[in-house]
Enzyme design. Structure first.
Site, PDB file in Angstrom:
ATOM      1  N   LYS A   1      14.133  -0.900  12.187  1.00 38.41           N
ATOM      2  CA  LYS A   1      14.610  -1.525  10.946  1.00 38.41           C
ATOM      3  C   LYS A   1      16.107  -1.283  10.713  1.00 38.41           C
ATOM      4  O   LYS A   1      16.712  -0.422  11.357  1.00 38.41           O
ATOM      5  CB  LYS A   1      13.773  -0.993   9.775  1.00 38.41           C
ATOM      6  CG  LYS A   1      12.304  -1.441   9.829  1.00 38.41           C
ATOM      7  CD  LYS A   1      11.527  -1.008   8.578  1.00 38.41           C
ATOM      8  CE  LYS A   1      10.089  -1.473   8.620  1.00 38.41           C
ATOM      9  NZ  LYS A   1       9.338  -1.108   7.403  1.00 38.41           N
TER      10      LYS A   1
ATOM     11  N   HIS B   1       8.726  -0.455  12.125  1.00 38.13           N
ATOM     12  CA  HIS B   1       7.519  -1.228  11.795  1.00 38.13           C
ATOM     13  C   HIS B   1       6.628  -1.272  13.018  1.00 38.13           C
ATOM     14  O   HIS B   1       7.119  -1.330  14.143  1.00 38.13           O
ATOM     15  CB  HIS B   1       7.883  -2.665  11.407  1.00 38.13           C
ATOM     16  CG  HIS B   1       6.705  -3.598  11.487  1.00 38.13           C
ATOM     17  ND1 HIS B   1       5.776  -3.699  10.486  1.00 38.13           N
ATOM     18  CD2 HIS B   1       6.281  -4.432  12.482  1.00 38.13           C
ATOM     19  CE1 HIS B   1       4.835  -4.563  10.854  1.00 38.13           C
ATOM     20  NE2 HIS B   1       5.123  -5.021  12.069  1.00 38.13           N
TER      21      HIS B   1
ATOM     22  N   ASN C   1      12.209   3.056   5.971  1.00 36.55           N
ATOM     23  CA  ASN C   1      11.357   3.911   6.798  1.00 36.55           C
ATOM     24  C   ASN C   1      11.465   3.642   8.299  1.00 36.55           C
ATOM     25  O   ASN C   1      10.565   3.950   9.061  1.00 36.55           O
ATOM     26  CB  ASN C   1       9.916   3.888   6.291  1.00 36.55           C
ATOM     27  CG  ASN C   1       9.293   2.511   6.389  1.00 36.55           C
ATOM     28  OD1 ASN C   1       9.924   1.572   6.847  1.00 36.55           O
ATOM     29  ND2 ASN C   1       8.049   2.391   5.964  1.00 36.55           N
TER      30      ASN C   1
ATOM     31  N   GLU D   1       2.519 -11.430  14.955  1.00 34.21           N
ATOM     32  CA  GLU D   1       3.890 -10.923  14.860  1.00 34.21           C
ATOM     33  C   GLU D   1       4.647 -11.113  16.175  1.00 34.21           C
ATOM     34  O   GLU D   1       5.841 -11.437  16.165  1.00 34.21           O
ATOM     35  CB  GLU D   1       3.854  -9.451  14.441  1.00 34.21           C
ATOM     36  CG  GLU D   1       3.346  -9.295  13.004  1.00 34.21           C
ATOM     37  CD  GLU D   1       3.117  -7.851  12.592  1.00 34.21           C
ATOM     38  OE1 GLU D   1       3.345  -6.927  13.400  1.00 34.21           O
ATOM     39  OE2 GLU D   1       2.707  -7.650  11.429  1.00 34.21           O
TER      40      GLU D   1
ATOM     41  N   TYR E   1       6.768 -11.075   6.350  1.00 31.12           N
ATOM     42  CA  TYR E   1       6.052 -10.204   5.409  1.00 31.12           C
ATOM     43  C   TYR E   1       5.228 -10.997   4.392  1.00 31.12           C
ATOM     44  O   TYR E   1       4.992 -10.503   3.281  1.00 31.12           O
ATOM     45  CB  TYR E   1       7.046  -9.275   4.704  1.00 31.12           C
ATOM     46  CG  TYR E   1       7.445  -8.056   5.518  1.00 31.12           C
ATOM     47  CD1 TYR E   1       6.502  -7.105   5.902  1.00 31.12           C
ATOM     48  CD2 TYR E   1       8.766  -7.834   5.901  1.00 31.12           C
ATOM     49  CE1 TYR E   1       6.847  -5.982   6.644  1.00 31.12           C
ATOM     50  CE2 TYR E   1       9.122  -6.699   6.647  1.00 31.12           C
ATOM     51  CZ  TYR E   1       8.159  -5.785   7.005  1.00 31.12           C
ATOM     52  OH  TYR E   1       8.499  -4.666   7.734  1.00 31.12           O
TER      53      TYR E   1
HETATM   54  P1  RTP Z   1       5.259  -1.802   8.289  1.00 30.47           P
HETATM   55  O1  RTP Z   1       4.454  -3.042   7.951  1.00 30.47           O
HETATM   56  O2  RTP Z   1       6.732  -1.977   8.025  1.00 30.47           O
HETATM   57  O3  RTP Z   1       4.958  -1.284   9.658  1.00 30.47           O
HETATM   58  O4  RTP Z   1       4.816  -0.628   7.339  1.00 30.47           O
HETATM   59  P2  RTP Z   1       3.373  -0.231   6.881  1.00 30.47           P
HETATM   60  O5  RTP Z   1       2.346  -1.104   7.538  1.00 30.47           O
HETATM   61  O6  RTP Z   1       3.256   1.239   7.067  1.00 30.47           O
HETATM   62  O7  RTP Z   1       3.458  -0.538   5.343  1.00 30.47           O
HETATM   63  P3  RTP Z   1       3.127  -1.884   4.548  1.00 30.47           P
HETATM   64  O8  RTP Z   1       2.152  -1.539   3.492  1.00 30.47           O
HETATM   65  O9  RTP Z   1       2.795  -2.998   5.495  1.00 30.47           O
HETATM   66  O10 RTP Z   1       4.521  -2.189   3.856  1.00 30.47           O
HETATM   67  C1  RTP Z   1       5.545  -2.870   4.542  1.00 30.47           C
HETATM   68  C2  RTP Z   1       6.867  -2.231   4.250  1.00 30.47           C
HETATM   69  O11 RTP Z   1       7.214  -2.461   2.884  1.00 30.47           O
HETATM   70  C3  RTP Z   1       7.939  -1.353   2.387  1.00 30.47           C
HETATM   71  N1  RTP Z   1       7.209  -0.791   1.241  1.00 30.47           N
HETATM   72  N2  RTP Z   1       7.783  -0.379   0.156  1.00 30.47           N
HETATM   73  N3  RTP Z   1       6.008   0.883  -2.731  1.00 30.47           N
HETATM   74  C4  RTP Z   1       7.056   0.586  -1.994  1.00 30.47           C
HETATM   75  O12 RTP Z   1       8.201   0.731  -2.364  1.00 30.47           O
HETATM   76  C5  RTP Z   1       6.817   0.038  -0.668  1.00 30.47           C
HETATM   77  N4  RTP Z   1       5.642  -0.119  -0.100  1.00 30.47           N
HETATM   78  C6  RTP Z   1       5.881  -0.656   1.116  1.00 30.47           C
HETATM   79  C7  RTP Z   1       8.055  -0.344   3.517  1.00 30.47           C
HETATM   80  O13 RTP Z   1       9.301  -0.572   4.199  1.00 30.47           O
HETATM   81  C8  RTP Z   1       6.893  -0.708   4.405  1.00 30.47           C
HETATM   82  O14 RTP Z   1       7.100  -0.274   5.725  1.00 30.47           O
HETATM   83 MG    MG Z   2       2.452  -3.223   7.525  1.00 34.30          MG
END
Ligand code: RTP
Ligand code: MG
Length: 142
Positions: A11, A117, A114, A128, A51
């Site tokens: 990222k 991804h 973070n 994806e 997204y």
């Molecule tokens: P990713 O898709 O990026 O691999 O991350 P993930 O599955 O662990 O998390 P996801 O729930 O899919 O969320 C996508 C990205 O959105 C941002 N995020 N911010 N509450 C918040 O501020 C929040 N929640 C999610 C993060 O960058 C997350 O990786």
């Molecule tokens: Mg995710």
């Protein structure tokens, strides 16, 4: 276990901090092979489409703003159980909850910034990968 492919992003926060090589090293050391890669600077439309599952959530607008704030690296990773293996290597979304030794524990700055991804299921991996790569841009070993 079967050989799988998963989709990965370095990222903008990690590219900005010069961590591409460090993260690639960690990915390769975990037994995953990079079989496609490129640097992109996403448009708003590309980030919103990628997204789409998060549309309507409170963090959606700032997520899109973050993901378009600078260049990213996109990769296809291949290996045994690659989808879960890479999710485990990344650690939990929130770096404060990510296990010691995971990428997010080591490099993420916050829940949003973070660093990486990874696809969360075979269905999302397929979607994806196809979102960013054509078949002739992928160079599988297996
Ligand atoms: P990713 O898709 O990026 O691999 O991350 P993930 O599955 O662990 O998390 P996801 O729930 O899919 O969320 C996508 C990205 O959105 C941002 N995020 N911010 N509450 C918040 O501020 C929040 N929640 C999610 C993060 O960058 C997350 O990786
Ligand atoms: Mg995710």
């Amino acid at each position: 276990m079967t050989i799988e492919r998963t989709f990965s992003i370095v990222k903008p926060d990690a590219v900005e901090r010069n961590l591409i090589g460090t993260l690639y090293q960690r990915i390769e050391s975990a037994g995953l092979r990079i079989v496609a890669a490129k640097m992109l600077h996403l448009s708003k439309e590309q980030a919103e489409g990628f997204y789409a599952e998060h549309q309507g959530k409170p963090f959606f607008a700032s997520l899109v703003e973050f993901m378009t704030s600078g260049p990213i690296m996109v990769q296809v990773l291949e290996g045994e159980g690659a989808i879960n293996r890479y999710r485990e290597l990344m650690g939990k979304t929130n770096p404060e909850e990510a296990a010691c030794g995971t990428l997010r524990a080591d490099y993420a700055e916050s829940m949003q910034y973070n660093s990486v991804h990874g696809s969360d299921s075979p269905g999302s991996a397929e979607r994806e990968i196809a979102y960013f790569f054509t078949a002739d841009e992928i160079h599988p070993r297996c």
